[in-house]
Scaffold this motif. Structure first.
Motif, PDB file in Angstrom:
ATOM      1  N   ASP A 109       0.887  -1.158   0.000  1.00 17.45           N
ATOM      2  CA  ASP A 109       0.000   0.000   0.000  1.00 17.45           C
ATOM      3  C   ASP A 109       0.926   1.209   0.000  1.00 17.45           C
ATOM      4  OD1 ASP A 109      -2.028   1.825   0.237  1.00 17.45           O
ATOM      5  OD2 ASP A 109      -2.544   1.300   2.297  1.00 17.45           O
ATOM      6  N   ILE A 110       0.873   1.994  -1.075  1.00  8.60           N
ATOM      7  CA  ILE A 110       1.792   3.118  -1.252  1.00  8.60           C
ATOM      8  C   ILE A 110       0.993   4.397  -1.406  1.00  8.60           C
ATOM      9  CG2 ILE A 110       3.581   4.095  -2.739  1.00  8.60           C
ATOM     10  CD1 ILE A 110       4.254   1.184  -3.555  1.00  8.60           C
ATOM     11  N   ASP A 111       1.391   5.404  -0.652  1.00 12.27           N
ATOM     12  CA  ASP A 111       0.771   6.724  -0.761  1.00 12.27           C
ATOM     13  C   ASP A 111       1.888   7.742  -0.919  1.00 12.27           C
ATOM     14  OD1 ASP A 111      -1.116   8.727  -0.786  1.00 12.27           O
ATOM     15  OD2 ASP A 111      -1.183   8.897   1.387  1.00 12.27           O
ATOM     16  N   ASP A 112       1.760   8.600  -1.889  1.00  9.84           N
ATOM     17  CA  ASP A 112       2.789   9.594  -2.188  1.00  9.84           C
ATOM     18  C   ASP A 112       4.108   8.887  -2.475  1.00  9.84           C
ATOM     19  OD1 ASP A 112       0.958  11.718  -1.883  1.00  9.84           O
ATOM     20  OD2 ASP A 112       1.301  11.726   0.280  1.00  9.84           O
ATOM     21  N   ASP A 113       5.096   9.075  -1.616  1.00 14.41           N
ATOM     22  CA  ASP A 113       6.429   8.522  -1.880  1.00 14.41           C
ATOM     23  C   ASP A 113       6.866   7.461  -0.886  1.00 14.41           C
ATOM     24  OD1 ASP A 113       6.854  10.114  -4.128  1.00 14.41           O
ATOM     25  OD2 ASP A 113       7.577  11.784  -2.916  1.00 14.41           O
ATOM     26  N   HIS A 114       5.922   6.910  -0.123  1.00  7.90           N
ATOM     27  CA  HIS A 114       6.301   5.944   0.909  1.00  7.90           C
ATOM     28  C   HIS A 114       5.385   4.725   0.927  1.00  7.90           C
ATOM     29  CE1 HIS A 114       8.028   9.771   2.429  1.00  7.90           C
ATOM     30  NE2 HIS A 114       9.048   8.972   2.642  1.00  7.90           N
ATOM     31  N   ILE A 115       5.963   3.620   1.330  1.00  7.80           N
ATOM     32  CA  ILE A 115       5.194   2.396   1.524  1.00  7.80           C
ATOM     33  C   ILE A 115       4.560   2.475   2.908  1.00  7.80           C
ATOM     34  CG2 ILE A 115       5.313  -0.117   1.725  1.00  7.80           C
ATOM     35  CD1 ILE A 115       7.813   0.045  -0.135  1.00  7.80           C
ATOM     36  N   GLN A 116       3.245   2.347   2.942  1.00  5.84           N
ATOM     37  CA  GLN A 116       2.520   2.442   4.206  1.00  5.84           C
ATOM     38  C   GLN A 116       2.219   1.085   4.820  1.00  5.84           C
ATOM     39  OE1 GLN A 116      -0.854   4.856   2.953  1.00  5.84           O
ATOM     40  NE2 GLN A 116       0.045   6.555   4.095  1.00  5.84           N
ATOM     41  N   ARG A 117       2.109   0.072   3.965  1.00  5.03           N
ATOM     42  CA  ARG A 117       1.759  -1.265   4.457  1.00  5.03           C
ATOM     43  C   ARG A 117       2.362  -2.303   3.532  1.00  5.03           C
ATOM     44  NH1 ARG A 117      -2.121  -2.177   8.333  1.00  5.03           N
ATOM     45  NH2 ARG A 117      -2.789  -4.308   8.485  1.00  5.03           N
ATOM     46  N   ILE A 118       2.838  -3.382   4.135  1.00  3.92           N
ATOM     47  CA  ILE A 118       3.345  -4.525   3.384  1.00  3.92           C
ATOM     48  C   ILE A 118       2.574  -5.750   3.849  1.00  3.92           C
ATOM     49  CG2 ILE A 118       5.328  -6.014   2.888  1.00  3.92           C
ATOM     50  CD1 ILE A 118       7.138  -3.612   3.590  1.00  3.92           C
ATOM     51  N   TRP A 119       2.038  -6.485   2.888  1.00  2.00           N
ATOM     52  CA  TRP A 119       1.376  -7.756   3.166  1.00  2.00           C
ATOM     53  C   TRP A 119       2.258  -8.860   2.601  1.00  2.00           C
ATOM     54  CZ3 TRP A 119      -1.567  -3.531   1.636  1.00  2.00           C
ATOM     55  CH2 TRP A 119      -2.587  -3.165   2.499  1.00  2.00           C
ATOM     56  N   ALA A 120       2.650  -9.788   3.437  1.00  2.00           N
ATOM     57  CA  ALA A 120       3.445 -10.937   3.006  1.00  2.00           C
ATOM     58  C   ALA A 120       2.559 -12.174   3.094  1.00  2.00           C
ATOM     59  CB  ALA A 120       4.673 -11.097   3.893  1.00  2.00           C
TER      60      ALA A 120
END
Length: 132
Positions: A109-120
């Protein structure tokens, strides 16, 4: 449908998302904690789903330094993996393979220039579609 479309439109555009995922992959493979931290949102959450059938962190990892350090430790434990860029849930993600076997699928989940959430996703039942 409108809410989902609106939520997606607020995030980074597809080309920017792809660049962030590629930078993430390179930083992770290089085990570069500082580069990973720069790509992660301060409030990032990383979640793993092993479904009780594969090893996965039982609790979410929170915060960019903690997630970056966790990922670098994970890369050290896993050894040589092939991280392939693939479409995951309609967005660019990563598929981790070793010896031709799919080990994990990563969605972001990416907003603007950063990853906000990672699902593995590590549950073998959920990885079947990726094995072909």
């Amino acid at each position: 449908r409108r809410r989902v479309a609106a939520a997606r439109s607020l995030g980074a555009g597809a080309p920017r998302r792809a660049a962030i995922v590629r930078d993430f992959r390179r930083a992770w493979q290089a085990k570069d904690v500082d580069a990973l931290v720069k790509l992660l949102d301060p409030s990032i959450v990383a979640v793993a789903d092993g479904g009780g059938r594969a090893m996965a962190s039982p609790v979410p990892v929170r915060g960019r330094e903690a997630v970056a350090e966790f990922l670098v430790r994970l890369a050290g434990l896993a050894g040589r993996l092939d991280l392939l860029e693939r479409t995951v849930n309609g967005q660019l993600g990563l598929v981790a393979m070793k010896g031709g076997n799919v080990l994990t699928v990563y969605a972001f989940d990416i907003d603007d220039d950063h990853i906000q959430r990672i699902w593995a996703i590590r549950n073998p039942d959920k990885l079947r579609p990726w094995a072909s």
